[in-house]
Scaffold this active site. Structure first.
Site, PDB file in Angstrom:
ATOM      1  N   ASP A  81       0.849  -1.192   0.000  1.00 31.57           N
ATOM      2  CA  ASP A  81       0.000   0.000   0.000  1.00 31.57           C
ATOM      3  C   ASP A  81       0.889   1.247   0.000  1.00 31.57           C
ATOM      4  O   ASP A  81       1.861   1.320   0.762  1.00 31.57           O
ATOM      5  CB  ASP A  81      -0.854  -0.050   1.281  1.00 31.57           C
ATOM      6  CG  ASP A  81      -1.917   1.024   1.349  1.00 31.57           C
ATOM      7  OD1 ASP A  81      -2.373   1.479   0.283  1.00 31.57           O
ATOM      8  OD2 ASP A  81      -2.309   1.384   2.483  1.00 31.57           O
ATOM      9  N   HIS A  82       0.596   2.211  -0.845  1.00 32.61           N
ATOM     10  CA  HIS A  82       1.336   3.485  -0.892  1.00 32.61           C
ATOM     11  C   HIS A  82       2.847   3.319  -1.021  1.00 32.61           C
ATOM     12  O   HIS A  82       3.611   4.003  -0.313  1.00 32.61           O
ATOM     13  CB  HIS A  82       1.024   4.354   0.337  1.00 32.61           C
ATOM     14  CG  HIS A  82      -0.368   4.900   0.324  1.00 32.61           C
ATOM     15  ND1 HIS A  82      -0.788   5.863  -0.565  1.00 32.61           N
ATOM     16  CD2 HIS A  82      -1.457   4.575   1.064  1.00 32.61           C
ATOM     17  CE1 HIS A  82      -2.066   6.120  -0.357  1.00 32.61           C
ATOM     18  NE2 HIS A  82      -2.494   5.340   0.618  1.00 32.61           N
ATOM     19  N   HIS A 179      -7.296   9.986   4.696  1.00 34.58           N
ATOM     20  CA  HIS A 179      -6.833   8.960   5.625  1.00 34.58           C
ATOM     21  C   HIS A 179      -7.042   9.424   7.068  1.00 34.58           C
ATOM     22  O   HIS A 179      -7.011  10.616   7.339  1.00 34.58           O
ATOM     23  CB  HIS A 179      -5.345   8.680   5.420  1.00 34.58           C
ATOM     24  CG  HIS A 179      -5.034   8.026   4.118  1.00 34.58           C
ATOM     25  ND1 HIS A 179      -4.212   8.584   3.178  1.00 34.58           N
ATOM     26  CD2 HIS A 179      -5.447   6.842   3.587  1.00 34.58           C
ATOM     27  CE1 HIS A 179      -4.127   7.778   2.131  1.00 34.58           C
ATOM     28  NE2 HIS A 179      -4.868   6.714   2.347  1.00 34.58           N
ATOM     29  N   HIS A 207      -9.474   5.127  -1.299  1.00 38.22           N
ATOM     30  CA  HIS A 207      -8.631   5.165  -0.093  1.00 38.22           C
ATOM     31  C   HIS A 207      -9.355   5.950   0.996  1.00 38.22           C
ATOM     32  O   HIS A 207     -10.297   6.677   0.724  1.00 38.22           O
ATOM     33  CB  HIS A 207      -7.298   5.851  -0.414  1.00 38.22           C
ATOM     34  CG  HIS A 207      -6.313   4.948  -1.105  1.00 38.22           C
ATOM     35  ND1 HIS A 207      -5.156   4.531  -0.512  1.00 38.22           N
ATOM     36  CD2 HIS A 207      -6.333   4.379  -2.330  1.00 38.22           C
ATOM     37  CE1 HIS A 207      -4.487   3.740  -1.346  1.00 38.22           C
ATOM     38  NE2 HIS A 207      -5.179   3.645  -2.468  1.00 38.22           N
ATOM     39  N   GLY A 208      -8.889   5.774   2.216  1.00 42.44           N
ATOM     40  CA  GLY A 208      -9.422   6.579   3.327  1.00 42.44           C
ATOM     41  C   GLY A 208     -10.862   6.239   3.666  1.00 42.44           C
ATOM     42  O   GLY A 208     -11.671   7.116   3.945  1.00 42.44           O
ATOM     43  N   SER A 210     -12.173   4.303   6.202  1.00 39.42           N
ATOM     44  CA  SER A 210     -12.621   4.246   7.613  1.00 39.42           C
ATOM     45  C   SER A 210     -13.444   5.487   7.894  1.00 39.42           C
ATOM     46  O   SER A 210     -12.995   6.606   7.614  1.00 39.42           O
ATOM     47  CB  SER A 210     -11.416   4.246   8.566  1.00 39.42           C
ATOM     48  OG  SER A 210     -10.681   3.073   8.437  1.00 39.42           O
ATOM     49  N   ASN A 229     -10.298   0.513   0.593  1.00 44.02           N
ATOM     50  CA  ASN A 229      -9.243   0.376   1.613  1.00 44.02           C
ATOM     51  C   ASN A 229      -9.697   0.792   3.014  1.00 44.02           C
ATOM     52  O   ASN A 229     -10.206   1.905   3.182  1.00 44.02           O
ATOM     53  CB  ASN A 229      -8.070   1.305   1.267  1.00 44.02           C
ATOM     54  CG  ASN A 229      -7.268   0.836   0.079  1.00 44.02           C
ATOM     55  OD1 ASN A 229      -7.602  -0.135  -0.578  1.00 44.02           O
ATOM     56  ND2 ASN A 229      -6.179   1.529  -0.194  1.00 44.02           N
ATOM     57  N   ALA A 231      -8.059   1.038   6.967  1.00 45.45           N
ATOM     58  CA  ALA A 231      -6.892   0.871   7.850  1.00 45.45           C
ATOM     59  C   ALA A 231      -7.183   1.358   9.272  1.00 45.45           C
ATOM     60  O   ALA A 231      -7.151   0.582  10.225  1.00 45.45           O
ATOM     61  CB  ALA A 231      -5.684   1.619   7.285  1.00 45.45           C
TER      62      ALA A 231
HETATM   63  P1  13P Z   1      -8.211   4.735   6.366  1.00 45.08           P
HETATM   64  O1  13P Z   1      -7.118   4.642   7.370  1.00 45.08           O
HETATM   65  O2  13P Z   1      -8.878   6.058   6.377  1.00 45.08           O
HETATM   66  O3  13P Z   1      -9.165   3.601   6.450  1.00 45.08           O
HETATM   67  O4  13P Z   1      -7.513   4.628   4.923  1.00 45.08           O
HETATM   68  C1  13P Z   1      -6.997   3.414   4.511  1.00 45.08           C
HETATM   69  C2  13P Z   1      -6.259   3.535   3.249  1.00 45.08           C
HETATM   70  O5  13P Z   1      -6.656   4.205   2.334  1.00 45.08           O
HETATM   71  C3  13P Z   1      -5.020   2.746   3.109  1.00 45.08           C
HETATM   72  O6  13P Z   1      -4.332   3.085   1.965  1.00 45.08           O
END
Ligand code: 13P
Length: 283
Positions: A81-82, A179, A207-208, A210, A229, A231
């Site tokens: 990831d990234h 994120h 992404h992002g 959550s 995604n 995280a």
């Molecule tokens: P979050 O931490 O906001 O869920 O984002 C996860 C993400 O995009 C990982 O690349």
């Protein structure tokens, strides 16, 4: 079984569902995500950021995810990831990762194109697909701090040109998510997303996620988001589980005991999200 993300994401694009990509940071999180995938009968992407692979090297994480994949009845992808540099992308590729992201989004357009192309060249030679990113996501992930960026959206024309020039397999785009933990309710710009979806015919990546309301995630999937995604919420769930154990057993000192509580919380969260991602109205 361990697979690449290529066919999984193309199938998701065709049938309008999404594959969940969950950031794992220790062995317990790998177990939790595997258990949830088995329970939901969903394919799954387990991914690690540069910060995570600084904590323990790519070969440690690859060994954990490979062990999970070997005992699973669903397809499992091991994804970087990234990816923050050509060197790290190649290192993960050599360690056995079956999907690689190179994130050149902070670079000027042409430099992002050339970095992405160089990673695509190496990975495609080994049949490993590449995710790229165009546009700046808000928030902070690892050392990538975009908290001060105005979170500009990905330009649909640029996205089309970028995909054409780089031959990447999937594309992360900025459409209003960030994120980390949101201060309010995130507002996704569906107009921009639908224009990108019109112009770009490869799987898109959200992404992002959550903290993004489930209805907004569903609408994103209907507009071409094939990889979603999560995280931050997994970290919160894991830590919550551990804290609950310690609260109930303040004298406890067995990592397996509190680890089990962490696993349970992450597993519950991931299972719910897997139900959401596959349960689209169009399939
Ligand atoms: P979050 O931490 O906001 O869920 O984002 C996860 C993400 O995009 C990982 O690349």
């Amino acid at each position: 079984m361990l697979v690449t993300s290529k066919e999984l994401l193309l199938d998701a694009l065709k049938k309008k569902y999404a594959v969940g990509a969950f950031n794992v940071e220790n062995m317990e999180m790998v177990i939790a995500v595997l258990n949830a995938a088995e329970e939901a009968k969903s394919p799954v992407i387990m991914q690690t950021t540069p910060g995570t692979v600084k904590y323990a090297e790519v070969d440690f994480y690859f060994a954990n995810i490979k062990a999970a994949a070997e005992r699973s009845s669903v397809p499992v992808v091991c994804h970087l990831d990234h990816g923050s540099s050509f060197e790290l992308a190649v290192k993960a590729f050599h360690a056995g990762y079956t999907s690689i992201m190179i994130d050149g989004s902070k670079l000027p357009f042409e430099e992002n194109v050339s970095l992405t192309k160089s990673v695509v060249e190496v990975c495609h030679a080994g049949n490993i697909p590449v995710e790229a990113e165009l546009g700046r996501l808000g928030g902070k992930e690892d050392d990538l701090d975009n908290t001060k960026s105005k979170n500009p959206f990905t330009d649909p024309d640029e996205a089309a040109e970028f995909v054409e020039k780089t031959n990447c397999d999937s594309l992360a785009v900025a459409v209003g998510t960030a994120h980390g933990v949101y201060k309010g309710v995130p507002q996704i710009n569906f107009e921009v997303l639908s224009k990108i979806h019109e112009r770009v015919n490869i799987p898109l990546v959200l992404h992002g996620t959550s903290g993004v309301p489930d209805e907004q995630v569903t609408d994103c999937i209907n507009l071409g988001m094939c990889k979603v995604n999560y995280a931050t919420d997994l970290r919160i769930a894991y830590t919550h589980g551990v804290k609950e154990y310690i609260k109930g057993s303040p004298d406890g000192f067995d990592p397996k005991k509190y680890g089990a509580f962490g696993i349970e919380e992450v597993q519950k969260y991931v299972f719910q999200k897997m139900q959401l991602l596959k349960n689209q109205k169009n399939i």
